[in-house]
Design an enzyme around this catalytic site. Sequence first.
Site, mmCIF file in Angstrom:
data_model
loop_
_atom_site.group_PDB
_atom_site.id
_atom_site.type_symbol
_atom_site.label_atom_id
_atom_site.label_comp_id
_atom_site.label_asym_id
_atom_site.label_seq_id
_atom_site.Cartn_x
_atom_site.Cartn_y
_atom_site.Cartn_z
ATOM 1 N N GLU A 320 -1.068 15.546 -10.964
ATOM 2 C CA GLU A 320 -1.236 16.821 -11.675
ATOM 3 C C GLU A 320 -1.121 16.598 -13.188
ATOM 4 O OE1 GLU A 320 1.339 20.149 -10.522
ATOM 5 O OE2 GLU A 320 1.211 20.864 -12.593
ATOM 6 N N THR A 358 3.797 22.076 -12.458
ATOM 7 C CA THR A 358 4.115 23.226 -11.599
ATOM 8 C C THR A 358 5.202 22.960 -10.567
ATOM 9 O OG1 THR A 358 2.376 22.550 -10.089
ATOM 10 C CG2 THR A 358 1.797 24.216 -11.732
ATOM 11 N N SER A 417 5.803 15.751 -4.998
ATOM 12 C CA SER A 417 6.769 16.049 -6.051
ATOM 13 C C SER A 417 7.684 17.197 -5.646
ATOM 14 C CB SER A 417 6.019 16.397 -7.340
ATOM 15 O OG SER A 417 6.904 16.909 -8.301
#
Length: 500
Positions: A320, A358, A417
């Site tokens: 990401e 995020t 994550s």
Amino acid sequence: MNGAADHAVAPVVATPLRTEHAAVAPALPGTPVVRTGRGARSSAWARDRAAGPVLVAGVAGALSPDLRPGDLVVADQVTDGTTTVCSPAAPLLAGALTRRGLPVHVGTLATSPSVVTGAARTALAATGALAVDTETLPLASAAGGAPFAAVRAVVDTPTAPLLHPGTPGRGLTALRALRAAAPAMAEWLAALGPREVLLASPRSFCAGVTRAIDTVERELQRHQGPVYVRRQIVHNAHVVRSLEQRGAVFVEEVDDVPVGSPLVLAAHGVAPAVHAAAADRGLAVVDATCPLVSKVHAEVRRAARRGETVLLIGHREHEEVEGTVGEAPDDVVVVADVDQARTVAVRDPERVSYAVQTTLAVDEAEAVAAVLRDRFPALRAPRRDDICYATTNRQQAVRALAAQADLVLVVGSANSSNSVRLVEVARRAGCPAHLVEDAAQVDLRWLAGAGRIGLSAGASAPPHLVDELVTCLSGLGPVRVQDVHVTDEDVTFTLPPEVS
Ligand code: SF4
């Protein structure tokens, strides 16, 4: 909690033959290891015993051609073709054996009234059973619904049956394997007992992951040939394997995709350079980037247009972050932690903003942002928190679990994550916690003495893996399941226009 103390009848290890008893008993000091006798004598022993946990240890004949002498079979069910007894905790016991480097197969164990040979052996193999012996089913029935497990070491195989000159040597190999399995049996016994399972709510799939998986599934329906996916669609090995089985082909880079083919971009988002490369190859791209990740990309683009340095709080190696940095590589600086926040340099301290990966832990990201705010009073914050609703909710639920549980287990892949963050959140709350890909990765030693187990799953982990783990735990004793509900989730994202 002690397994023996929590059952009216103490757990016992049942070894039908003298040689099996001799292999196992010395390696299980302090555990009742009973010689139950060959064939019908084991049935008689079983009839006379009050219900209670039973672990059967012995040798067996292989039915499957994949088994070798000395391989271990852990029964997930035992059957004589009429009666079947299940052993739901089989993956846990198999995992303990695998961690010891022993060759393990999990599957059906057949029980036959007598030694099977020739055509009878072939017919039994056709039922899908891995191996056969003459005692396990009655011994399993003796558990009377209490936990039951069976470990059988292979002596003879379809190509090397019992009446064969090599049998004594193979018998020794099997008995050595059985002895090597004893410490794992001790772990199973120590983990027995009643439990409370606290289920984090919400847990498992988020709206972005559901959308990404649905996107690939729709593409698979739309195309006859393979559908390519750049990188893992979501960070979960089970999801990837399941989509591969249905025809998805996962590739590292756009260059690995044949010109003109359909390509799905994963939920974590990609740099504009990836879109450009896909266009150059004439690929039919469907972008499954989560809308919440796209929002961060848009923030970074806007900040870069304003001439700001963007401090991106996140982990550089995560896909990401790779994609977000790609929006403005000259203007984005990744800040991984508080230490880096204290030293990071910017072009102009008056023109600086921050964004956040995020899936970070909310408290950790806030600690980093606080240092940045201190150092750069003009720091511009994102319009709303970048850390997504699903990450925030799952972390809250895990914190609530950790306050009540002896142990927290988080289902998720090591490269996920948000799953890793859930483990860290539980540990920071003072509770031992572990990340597991699935039930097979749960270490029985963690469960000894853990009467209240908190379960959650990362946003990319399928819900059925949590259900399977609960079933496994129920194989160690009665389980009472309770929801720990912190908030409702009703977020959904519309599919990309190409597939909606
Ligand atoms: Fe999107 Fe949040 Fe799910 Fe990531 S965790 S895919 S940002 S909804």
